[in-house]
Design a protein around this motif. Structure first.
Motif, mmCIF file in Angstrom:
data_model
loop_
_atom_site.group_PDB
_atom_site.id
_atom_site.type_symbol
_atom_site.label_atom_id
_atom_site.label_comp_id
_atom_site.label_asym_id
_atom_site.label_seq_id
_atom_site.Cartn_x
_atom_site.Cartn_y
_atom_site.Cartn_z
ATOM 1 N N ARG A 1 94.531 27.996 56.961
ATOM 2 C CA ARG A 1 94.483 27.234 55.748
ATOM 3 C C ARG A 1 95.810 26.313 55.740
ATOM 4 O O ARG A 1 95.764 25.122 55.460
ATOM 5 C CB ARG A 1 94.945 28.332 54.486
ATOM 6 N N HIS A 2 96.879 26.787 56.382
ATOM 7 C CA HIS A 2 98.096 26.199 56.566
ATOM 8 C C HIS A 2 98.254 25.130 57.856
ATOM 9 O O HIS A 2 99.403 24.409 57.905
ATOM 10 C CB HIS A 2 99.418 27.013 56.221
ATOM 11 N N VAL A 3 97.467 25.435 58.836
ATOM 12 C CA VAL A 3 97.770 24.760 60.087
ATOM 13 C C VAL A 3 96.639 23.996 60.732
ATOM 14 O O VAL A 3 96.579 22.982 60.775
ATOM 15 C CB VAL A 3 97.970 26.026 61.355
ATOM 16 N N THR A 4 95.427 24.855 60.770
ATOM 17 C CA THR A 4 94.336 24.253 61.251
ATOM 18 C C THR A 4 93.588 23.110 60.205
ATOM 19 O O THR A 4 93.393 22.065 60.528
ATOM 20 C CB THR A 4 93.061 25.142 61.269
ATOM 21 N N LEU A 5 93.515 23.488 58.991
ATOM 22 C CA LEU A 5 92.944 22.739 57.877
ATOM 23 C C LEU A 5 93.701 21.370 57.786
ATOM 24 O O LEU A 5 93.035 20.359 57.879
ATOM 25 C CB LEU A 5 92.664 23.282 56.673
ATOM 26 N N PRO A 6 95.131 21.421 57.739
ATOM 27 C CA PRO A 6 95.813 20.054 57.579
ATOM 28 C C PRO A 6 95.606 19.343 58.796
ATOM 29 O O PRO A 6 95.498 18.190 58.767
ATOM 30 C CB PRO A 6 97.171 20.568 57.333
ATOM 31 N N ALA A 7 95.507 19.730 59.893
ATOM 32 C CA ALA A 7 95.408 19.430 61.134
ATOM 33 C C ALA A 7 94.034 18.463 61.319
ATOM 34 O O ALA A 7 94.213 17.358 61.902
ATOM 35 C CB ALA A 7 95.542 20.105 62.483
ATOM 36 N N ILE A 8 92.950 18.987 60.876
ATOM 37 C CA ILE A 8 91.602 18.637 61.151
ATOM 38 C C ILE A 8 91.344 17.699 59.684
ATOM 39 O O ILE A 8 90.012 17.482 59.588
ATOM 40 C CB ILE A 8 90.692 19.330 61.430
ATOM 41 N N GLY A 9 92.074 17.592 58.894
ATOM 42 C CA GLY A 9 92.138 16.774 57.640
ATOM 43 C C GLY A 9 91.329 15.620 57.892
ATOM 44 O O GLY A 9 90.355 15.293 57.097
ATOM 45 N N PRO A 10 91.716 14.484 58.765
ATOM 46 C CA PRO A 10 91.071 13.305 58.830
ATOM 47 C C PRO A 10 89.601 13.218 59.616
ATOM 48 O O PRO A 10 88.952 12.596 58.841
ATOM 49 C CB PRO A 10 92.033 12.606 59.854
ATOM 50 N N THR A 11 89.349 14.313 60.167
ATOM 51 C CA THR A 11 87.978 14.519 60.713
ATOM 52 C C THR A 11 87.334 15.279 59.642
ATOM 53 O O THR A 11 86.024 14.656 59.355
ATOM 54 C CB THR A 11 88.160 15.629 61.826
ATOM 55 N N ALA B 1 85.816 18.953 68.797
ATOM 56 C CA ALA B 1 86.809 17.984 69.104
ATOM 57 C C ALA B 1 88.080 17.953 68.393
ATOM 58 O O ALA B 1 89.099 17.865 68.945
ATOM 59 C CB ALA B 1 86.374 16.469 69.127
ATOM 60 N N ALA B 2 88.074 18.073 66.996
ATOM 61 C CA ALA B 2 89.288 17.818 66.038
ATOM 62 C C ALA B 2 89.946 19.444 66.260
ATOM 63 O O ALA B 2 91.222 19.303 66.699
ATOM 64 C CB ALA B 2 88.945 17.782 64.915
ATOM 65 N N LEU B 3 89.396 20.435 66.528
ATOM 66 C CA LEU B 3 90.088 21.698 66.894
ATOM 67 C C LEU B 3 90.766 21.911 68.037
ATOM 68 O O LEU B 3 91.684 22.367 68.298
ATOM 69 C CB LEU B 3 89.094 22.888 66.477
ATOM 70 N N SER B 4 90.093 21.295 68.881
ATOM 71 C CA SER B 4 90.733 21.170 70.327
ATOM 72 C C SER B 4 92.121 20.253 70.486
ATOM 73 O O SER B 4 92.878 20.598 71.425
ATOM 74 C CB SER B 4 89.754 20.460 71.389
ATOM 75 N N ALA B 5 92.367 19.405 69.137
ATOM 76 C CA ALA B 5 93.608 18.712 69.183
ATOM 77 C C ALA B 5 94.473 19.241 68.485
ATOM 78 O O ALA B 5 95.581 18.679 68.124
ATOM 79 C CB ALA B 5 93.104 17.198 68.575
ATOM 80 N N VAL B 6 94.087 20.541 67.844
ATOM 81 C CA VAL B 6 95.163 21.126 66.941
ATOM 82 C C VAL B 6 96.398 21.672 67.924
ATOM 83 O O VAL B 6 96.187 22.188 68.799
ATOM 84 C CB VAL B 6 94.585 22.317 66.312
ATOM 85 N N PRO B 7 97.774 21.289 67.464
ATOM 86 C CA PRO B 7 99.022 21.602 68.354
ATOM 87 C C PRO B 7 98.918 23.125 68.538
ATOM 88 O O PRO B 7 98.919 24.057 67.756
ATOM 89 C CB PRO B 7 100.023 20.949 67.394
ATOM 90 N N HIS B 8 98.768 23.405 69.694
ATOM 91 C CA HIS B 8 98.907 25.240 70.036
ATOM 92 C C HIS B 8 100.173 25.589 69.800
ATOM 93 O O HIS B 8 100.205 26.948 69.305
ATOM 94 C CB HIS B 8 98.670 25.150 71.674
#
Length: 293
Positions: free
Chosen positions: A204-214, A179-186
């Protein structure tokens, strides 16, 4: 209070009452019992109950089995949390790939172990890990590996239970990460791809910071879960062999319901509560440092 605020409190108060009754009240009662010598004698006669202050906590500090259980629990958490989160995140990344077919089916199959009974699945795994006729040892025999006494060898028992627990909770974290990956800005991913960023760089620089709270939520839940391991060693090894899988919760169970030393068992419960609370606070501070909260 405005009408909207009254309505909000009307929805919140029943939940707060349930939390108070189910969580807060037992915590306070456990703390109260931990400073007494509450035992089977006090169950029959309240006059036998005595106030011992910090005596139960002092006794625990001089109990070798408690320290052994504490070390085993720490080892479970230290090894199990990275294993559980790493495998779940890897599976979520694979299922997030557009080239993967039958995604709903894979998600259902991988999530199914989480909703099954712990005791039932532990019994099944106990047969799978059997030294003589277990399927795991038979599979290892096909490649020339001799049988391993998974549940009877102190060096193999912890890895065996870790393997089972990781398999059991794997699906929950996987669904959360999916669910968190689906919310990463495309658009961010597309911009990074156009700039020539590799797959690892994008992660490392886009996905991981975006899913940090999850990721922080999964870490908090996983740490709390591994610190409260009980049913798995109880069903599969009974805390053995040689107390190698005795956890803090298993030790508390024995003190409270085997030896009826309920005061000391309450002290163990409160120590475990403080451990989980402290680790949660530390993880929250780390989350704020990396702007995940």
């Amino acid at each position: 209070m405005t009408r909207q605020e009254r309505t909000a409190w009307g929805f919140v108060l029943p939940v707060l009452a349930i939390i108070l009754f189910v969580f807060a009240l037992p915590t306070v009662l456990a703390l109260a019992l931990s400073v007494t010598d509450y035992s089977i004698y006090a169950l029959a006669d309240w006059h036998a109950l005595r106030f011992v202050g910090l005596g139960n906590f002092a006794d625990l500090l001089t109990t070798p089995l408690f320290w052994r259980a504490l070390g085993n629990t720490a080892l479970f958490a230290l090894l199990g949390v990275p294993m559980a989160i790493g495998t779940s995140l890897a599976a979520a990344l694979l299922l997030h790939d557009a080239s993967v077919r039958w995604k709903p089916l894979w998600r259902v199959l991988l999530f199914a172990p989480y909703v099954t009974s712990v005791v039932a699945t532990a019994v099944v795994w106990r047969f799978l890990l059997n030294t003589r006729f277990g399927l795991l040892n038979r599979a290892l025999g096909w490649i020339g590996v001799p049988p391993i006494d998974w549940l009877g060898d102190p060096h193999a028992s912890i890895p065996a239970i870790l393997l089972f627990v990781t398999w059991k909770i794997f699906g929950y974290n996987m669904i959360v990460f999916t669910a968190a990956l689906s919310a990463v800005p495309h658009d961010l991913m597309e911009a990074a791809r156009l700039d020539g960023a590799s797959r690892w760089t994008r992660f490392r620089h886009v996905t991981l910071p975006a899913i940090g709270p999850t990721l922080l939520l999964a870490a908090v839940m996983s740490v709390a879960g591994f610190l409260q391991i009980f049913a798995e060693p109880y069903v599969m090894t009974l805390g053995g062999p040689a107390q190698s899988t005795t956890t803090v919760l298993y030790f508390m169970f024995d003190e409270g319901f085997k030896w009826w030393n309920l005061g000391q068992a309450s002290a163990v419960a409160f120590i475990l509560f403080l451990m989980i609370l402290a680790l949660t606070v530390v993880q929250a501070r780390i989350g704020r440092r990396y702007e995940w909260l």
